[in-house]
Design a protein around this motif. Sequence first.
Motif, PDB file in Angstrom:
ATOM      1  N   ASP A   1       0.819  -1.221   0.000  1.00 35.54           N
ATOM      2  CA  ASP A   1       0.000   0.000   0.000  1.00 35.54           C
ATOM      3  C   ASP A   1       0.851   1.270   0.000  1.00 35.54           C
ATOM      4  OD1 ASP A   1      -2.723  -1.176   0.088  1.00 35.54           O
ATOM      5  OD2 ASP A   1      -1.939  -2.050   1.942  1.00 35.54           O
TER       6      ASP A   1
ATOM      7  N   HIS B   1       1.113   3.054  -2.852  1.00 33.22           N
ATOM      8  CA  HIS B   1       0.289   3.904  -3.716  1.00 33.22           C
ATOM      9  C   HIS B   1       1.087   5.012  -4.403  1.00 33.22           C
ATOM     10  CE1 HIS B   1      -3.668   2.135  -2.824  1.00 33.22           C
ATOM     11  NE2 HIS B   1      -3.086   1.793  -1.703  1.00 33.22           N
TER      12      HIS B   1
ATOM     13  N   ASP C   1      -0.497  -3.038  -4.185  1.00 30.46           N
ATOM     14  CA  ASP C   1      -0.756  -1.595  -4.185  1.00 30.46           C
ATOM     15  C   ASP C   1       0.535  -0.792  -4.049  1.00 30.46           C
ATOM     16  OD1 ASP C   1      -3.391  -2.281  -4.427  1.00 30.46           O
ATOM     17  OD2 ASP C   1      -4.068  -1.315  -2.587  1.00 30.46           O
TER      18      ASP C   1
ATOM     19  N   HIS D   1      -5.018  -2.214  -6.899  1.00 27.57           N
ATOM     20  CA  HIS D   1      -4.741  -0.973  -7.626  1.00 27.57           C
ATOM     21  C   HIS D   1      -3.954  -1.225  -8.910  1.00 27.57           C
ATOM     22  CE1 HIS D   1      -6.217   2.615  -5.430  1.00 27.57           C
ATOM     23  NE2 HIS D   1      -6.495   1.662  -4.552  1.00 27.57           N
TER      24      HIS D   1
ATOM     25  N   HIS E   1      -3.855  -3.931   2.351  1.00 21.81           N
ATOM     26  CA  HIS E   1      -5.086  -3.448   1.731  1.00 21.81           C
ATOM     27  C   HIS E   1      -5.929  -2.522   2.618  1.00 21.81           C
ATOM     28  CE1 HIS E   1      -8.345  -3.342  -1.150  1.00 21.81           C
ATOM     29  NE2 HIS E   1      -9.191  -3.853  -0.288  1.00 21.81           N
TER      30      HIS E   1
ATOM     31  N   HIS F   1      -4.813  -0.695   5.143  1.00 18.27           N
ATOM     32  CA  HIS F   1      -4.017   0.464   5.556  1.00 18.27           C
ATOM     33  C   HIS F   1      -4.013   0.664   7.067  1.00 18.27           C
ATOM     34  CE1 HIS F   1      -4.258   2.539   1.310  1.00 18.27           C
ATOM     35  NE2 HIS F   1      -4.225   1.221   1.226  1.00 18.27           N
TER      36      HIS F   1
HETATM   37 FE   LIG Z   1      -4.156   0.063  -0.724  1.00 18.50          FE
END
Ligand SMILES: [Fe+2]
Length: 333
Positions: A105, A107, A136, A185, A265, A267
Amino acid sequence: MGKATKPSTKIILEYIANFPDAPARTLARKIFNENKGFFDTQEKVYGRVKYYLGLNGKKAREQLEIKQFFREPKKHNRMLPESYIEKRERIKLPSGMKKLGIFGDVHIPYHDNEALETMFDKFEEEKVDGIYINGDLLDFYALSFHEKDPRKARFKDEIKAGRELLEYMRERFSGVPIYFIPGNHENRLERYLRRKAVELLDVDEFRLDVLLQVGATRIQYIPFRSKVSFGNYLIEHGDKIPGAGGVVPARTALMKLKTNVIINHFHKTSSSSQRVYNVDDSSTINGYSLGCMCELEPEYLEINEWNHGFAILDNNNQKISVRQFKIENGKII
Ligand SMILES: [Fe+2]
Ligand SMILES: [Fe+2]
């Protein structure tokens, strides 16, 4: 196999030898999918597999020199219809790794550099001998089907930033294996192509691993939806768990999967354990959800319960113990 054996024949015979119980059609699909460039169509591979298995009729059986792979022809002619089931790939991370740093994550390009630096410092201090990026890594904002702000990151820039992070990690952890599995993502790329450019779906240049040039940085790319384990733990991104994460995502994951599991996922750092009443001794299963490495107050969801975090997994003869870390203001708390 004689000297003159064609490379494509060699491939077919190798698969037949390695998977002696696999049905001809399954073998053909596997050979075709895993050896792009050697074969025109799956159907042709199927024909050749059947040939070497001695399933192309009596005459062909008699003429064929290599008889070692022959299977007994079925007593009836009808076949079950072809199944489209695709089994998820099973991947076991090497048992020799003693300390695996895990995070996800990020991102990119909405990543938090301070949190990343703190985590990488810890990985270095702990001398991790493996790193696992649990989905992600990239945001792929530009490919989402949500309403978009055209001033935000362009796809090209996201890919570039993704490569830069992988290059950074490769340089900083030069001898350490780095694994990367895409999350929901990154899967936006596949979904985008399916909806908007179906013709490009099987063009290698549009594959995520090719775009990110994972070969150049020696990042070990694990295909989306693979089932990954390390010792006695399952490692999942977390998007496949039915329903939302709830207050304690680790608890939700544990109850759905009923096995030791680590997810990203959501967070949010959380953990949960449950004693299981067993035939023999009772045992305990544990679940962990990891924090993220991205912006904590994004415009689309400013109020949330996210936190920065990661974990280090210690491997004692395939029994994993999980140490979770939370980061606040650049410090591990
Ligand atoms: Fe995420
Ligand atoms: Fe996700």
